[in-house]
Scaffold this active site. Sequence first.
Site, mmCIF file in Angstrom:
data_model
loop_
_atom_site.group_PDB
_atom_site.id
_atom_site.type_symbol
_atom_site.label_atom_id
_atom_site.label_comp_id
_atom_site.label_asym_id
_atom_site.label_seq_id
_atom_site.Cartn_x
_atom_site.Cartn_y
_atom_site.Cartn_z
ATOM 1 N N CYS A 1 0.833 -1.209 0.000
ATOM 2 C CA CYS A 1 0.000 0.000 0.000
ATOM 3 C C CYS A 1 0.868 1.259 0.000
ATOM 4 O O CYS A 1 1.598 1.517 0.963
ATOM 5 C CB CYS A 1 -0.912 -0.044 1.228
ATOM 6 S SG CYS A 1 -1.725 1.495 1.650
ATOM 7 N N CYS B 1 0.146 3.759 2.808
ATOM 8 C CA CYS B 1 0.609 3.165 4.076
ATOM 9 C C CYS B 1 2.102 3.419 4.257
ATOM 10 O O CYS B 1 2.557 3.734 5.361
ATOM 11 C CB CYS B 1 0.338 1.665 4.109
ATOM 12 S SG CYS B 1 -1.402 1.227 3.963
#
Length: 105
Positions: free
Chosen positions: A30, A33
Amino acid sequence: MAHKFTDDNFEQEVLQSQVPVLVDFYADWCGPCKMMAPVIEEIAAEYEGTVKVGQLNVDEAPNISSKYRVMSIPTLLFIKDGQVVDTVIGAVPKAQLTDKIEKIK
């Protein structure tokens, strides 16, 4: 340093914690993230001893992710006394997270 939360330690480390907890639901693949990871580490260092800060990999802990209905990552849950008291979804500025932490400390 941020804690690593897992299926095995979530109950004890998060739900039974004596201090408020910030849980960062993330995945290695991600992009947002990865952008949040240094922010999470900074917050973990700044609030060490007063707030427990850690990450939970959604790919490694799908049961917890589904229990808390995590549909998008990063999702950050603020947990106090075993209950979710606030949620942030997506990459956000550090100040937004620290404001929420100050309210639950």
